[in-house]
Design a protein around this motif. Structure first.
Motif, PDB file in Angstrom:
ATOM      1  N   TYR A 134      56.550  21.574  76.121  1.00 12.03           N
ATOM      2  CA  TYR A 134      55.571  21.845  75.322  1.00 12.03           C
ATOM      3  C   TYR A 134      54.678  23.144  75.391  1.00 12.03           C
ATOM      4  N   ARG A 135      54.409  23.851  74.424  1.00 10.60           N
ATOM      5  CA  ARG A 135      53.567  25.018  74.484  1.00 10.60           C
ATOM      6  C   ARG A 135      52.235  24.437  75.150  1.00 10.60           C
ATOM      7  N   ASP A 136      51.531  25.166  75.612  1.00 14.25           N
ATOM      8  CA  ASP A 136      50.313  24.754  76.625  1.00 14.25           C
ATOM      9  C   ASP A 136      49.234  25.778  76.362  1.00 14.25           C
ATOM     10  N   TYR A 137      48.451  25.676  75.121  1.00 17.37           N
ATOM     11  CA  TYR A 137      47.621  26.876  74.709  1.00 17.37           C
ATOM     12  C   TYR A 137      46.244  26.888  75.681  1.00 17.37           C
ATOM     13  N   PRO A 138      45.703  27.934  75.919  1.00 16.92           N
ATOM     14  CA  PRO A 138      44.576  28.090  76.654  1.00 16.92           C
ATOM     15  C   PRO A 138      43.308  27.689  75.591  1.00 16.92           C
ATOM     16  N   VAL A 139      42.139  27.190  76.047  1.00 14.15           N
ATOM     17  CA  VAL A 139      41.227  26.999  75.164  1.00 14.15           C
ATOM     18  C   VAL A 139      40.588  28.172  74.304  1.00 14.15           C
ATOM     19  N   SER A 140      41.070  29.367  75.068  1.00 10.64           N
ATOM     20  CA  SER A 140      40.367  30.606  74.284  1.00 10.64           C
ATOM     21  C   SER A 140      41.430  30.791  72.905  1.00 10.64           C
ATOM     22  N   ALA A 141      42.460  30.129  72.994  1.00  8.95           N
ATOM     23  CA  ALA A 141      43.338  30.225  71.804  1.00  8.95           C
ATOM     24  C   ALA A 141      42.371  29.856  70.403  1.00  8.95           C
ATOM     25  N   VAL A 142      41.641  28.814  70.652  1.00  9.37           N
ATOM     26  CA  VAL A 142      40.736  28.424  69.299  1.00  9.37           C
ATOM     27  C   VAL A 142      39.709  29.503  69.021  1.00  9.37           C
ATOM     28  N   GLY A 143      39.228  30.330  69.847  1.00 14.39           N
ATOM     29  CA  GLY A 143      38.350  31.221  69.294  1.00 14.39           C
ATOM     30  C   GLY A 143      39.032  32.290  68.651  1.00 14.39           C
ATOM     31  N   VAL A 144      40.399  32.819  68.994  1.00 15.09           N
ATOM     32  CA  VAL A 144      41.151  33.415  68.374  1.00 15.09           C
ATOM     33  C   VAL A 144      41.618  33.279  67.010  1.00 15.09           C
ATOM     34  N   LEU A 145      41.972  32.188  66.689  1.00 19.11           N
ATOM     35  CA  LEU A 145      42.298  31.511  65.522  1.00 19.11           C
ATOM     36  C   LEU A 145      41.220  31.302  64.798  1.00 19.11           C
ATOM     37  N   ARG A 146      40.142  30.933  65.119  1.00 23.11           N
ATOM     38  CA  ARG A 146      38.848  30.949  64.265  1.00 23.11           C
ATOM     39  C   ARG A 146      38.410  32.417  63.732  1.00 23.11           C
ATOM     40  N   PHE A 147      38.643  33.514  64.500  1.00 20.01           N
ATOM     41  CA  PHE A 147      38.474  34.837  64.445  1.00 20.01           C
ATOM     42  C   PHE A 147      39.497  35.235  63.288  1.00 20.01           C
ATOM     43  N   VAL A 148      40.445  34.784  63.297  1.00 14.69           N
ATOM     44  CA  VAL A 148      41.753  35.242  62.379  1.00 14.69           C
ATOM     45  C   VAL A 148      41.521  34.607  61.033  1.00 14.69           C
ATOM     46  N   LYS A 149      41.026  33.097  61.147  1.00 14.73           N
ATOM     47  CA  LYS A 149      40.546  32.371  59.827  1.00 14.73           C
ATOM     48  C   LYS A 149      39.493  33.216  59.044  1.00 14.73           C
ATOM     49  N   ARG A 150      38.489  33.201  59.980  1.00 12.34           N
ATOM     50  CA  ARG A 150      37.105  33.902  59.349  1.00 12.34           C
ATOM     51  C   ARG A 150      37.673  35.418  58.752  1.00 12.34           C
ATOM     52  N   ALA A 151      38.357  36.031  59.301  1.00 13.89           N
ATOM     53  CA  ALA A 151      38.637  37.343  58.733  1.00 13.89           C
ATOM     54  C   ALA A 151      39.472  37.351  57.508  1.00 13.89           C
ATOM     55  N   GLN A 152      40.400  36.352  57.412  1.00 14.28           N
ATOM     56  CA  GLN A 152      41.401  36.099  56.200  1.00 14.28           C
ATOM     57  C   GLN A 152      40.319  35.762  55.211  1.00 14.28           C
ATOM     58  N   GLU A 153      39.503  34.819  55.521  1.00 16.41           N
ATOM     59  CA  GLU A 153      38.286  34.277  54.501  1.00 16.41           C
ATOM     60  C   GLU A 153      37.729  35.494  53.769  1.00 16.41           C
ATOM     61  N   LEU A 154      37.501  36.586  54.676  1.00 12.57           N
ATOM     62  CA  LEU A 154      36.801  37.732  54.196  1.00 12.57           C
ATOM     63  C   LEU A 154      37.654  38.696  53.399  1.00 12.57           C
ATOM     64  N   GLY A 155      39.054  38.262  53.286  1.00 19.01           N
ATOM     65  CA  GLY A 155      40.014  39.221  52.628  1.00 19.01           C
ATOM     66  C   GLY A 155      40.709  40.027  53.360  1.00 19.01           C
ATOM     67  N   PHE A 156      40.659  40.103  54.522  1.00 19.08           N
ATOM     68  CA  PHE A 156      41.475  40.962  55.250  1.00 19.08           C
ATOM     69  C   PHE A 156      43.001  40.370  55.394  1.00 19.08           C
ATOM     70  N   THR A 157      43.714  41.380  55.504  1.00 16.59           N
ATOM     71  CA  THR A 157      45.145  41.123  55.739  1.00 16.59           C
ATOM     72  C   THR A 157      45.564  40.772  57.020  1.00 16.59           C
ATOM     73  N   LEU A 158      46.840  40.207  57.205  1.00 10.31           N
ATOM     74  CA  LEU A 158      47.020  39.949  58.586  1.00 10.31           C
ATOM     75  C   LEU A 158      47.184  41.245  59.312  1.00 10.31           C
ATOM     76  N   ASP A 159      47.944  42.487  58.790  1.00  7.83           N
ATOM     77  CA  ASP A 159      47.876  43.517  59.517  1.00  7.83           C
ATOM     78  C   ASP A 159      46.474  43.930  60.113  1.00  7.83           C
ATOM     79  N   GLU A 160      45.568  43.903  59.121  1.00  7.03           N
ATOM     80  CA  GLU A 160      43.910  44.404  59.351  1.00  7.03           C
ATOM     81  C   GLU A 160      43.489  43.269  60.371  1.00  7.03           C
ATOM     82  N   VAL A 161      43.666  42.293  60.454  1.00  7.76           N
ATOM     83  CA  VAL A 161      43.270  41.094  61.453  1.00  7.76           C
ATOM     84  C   VAL A 161      43.880  41.406  62.820  1.00  7.76           C
ATOM     85  N   GLU A 162      45.171  41.872  62.819  1.00  8.22           N
ATOM     86  CA  GLU A 162      45.698  42.178  63.941  1.00  8.22           C
ATOM     87  C   GLU A 162      44.907  43.581  64.453  1.00  8.22           C
TER      88      GLU A 162
END
Length: 128
Positions: free
Chosen positions: A36-64
């Motif tokens: 099974y994949r074993d994600y670190p707790v820090s992955a939550v922060g990364v994903l929240r960052f990605v989701k917030r950026a997407q909510e502001l209209g950033f593309t995934l390339d820009e999010v990267e």
């Protein structure tokens, strides 16, 4: 933490996590003995960052790019601002386009109230 738990904590599905891994937005986690994949707790922060950026209209390339800038120092702020200004300009253009479409549809819908001499639909005629 396993895939399902991480997905539930940030409100995405497990396929999204795997997609983000393939794109390089989320680090590929180590696997447990059971495979099974074993994600670190820090992955939550990364994903929240990605989701917030997407909510502001950033593309995934820009999010990267934003994620990379987030790892940098104070000089990264200028680059992040430039990305945000570009996104803001793009959104303004899209809003103008949407407003034009809205107005054009309003005009066409308004024609539906006009008396018709035959059974032809003015709205459908305008689309031909």
């Amino acid at each position: 933490m396993r895939t399902g738990e991480l997905a539930g904590r940030v409100g995405v599905n497990s396929e999204t996590l795997r997609y983000y891994e393939r794109r390089g937005l989320l680090a590929v986690p180590p696997r447990t003995v059971g495979g099974y994949r074993d994600y670190p707790v820090s992955a939550v922060g990364v994903l929240r960052f990605v989701k917030r950026a997407q909510e502001l209209g950033f593309t995934l390339d820009e999010v990267e790019e934003l994620l990379q800038l987030d790892q940098g120092g104070p000089e990264s702020c200028g680059a992040a601002r430039a990305l945000a200004e570009h996104r803001q300009e793009d959104l303004a253009a899209r809003i103008r386009d949407l407003q034009r479409m809205h107005d054009a549809l309003g005009t066409l819908v308004g024609q539906c109230d006009l008396p018709r001499g035959d059974r032809a639909c003015g709205l459908l005629e305008a689309l031909r």
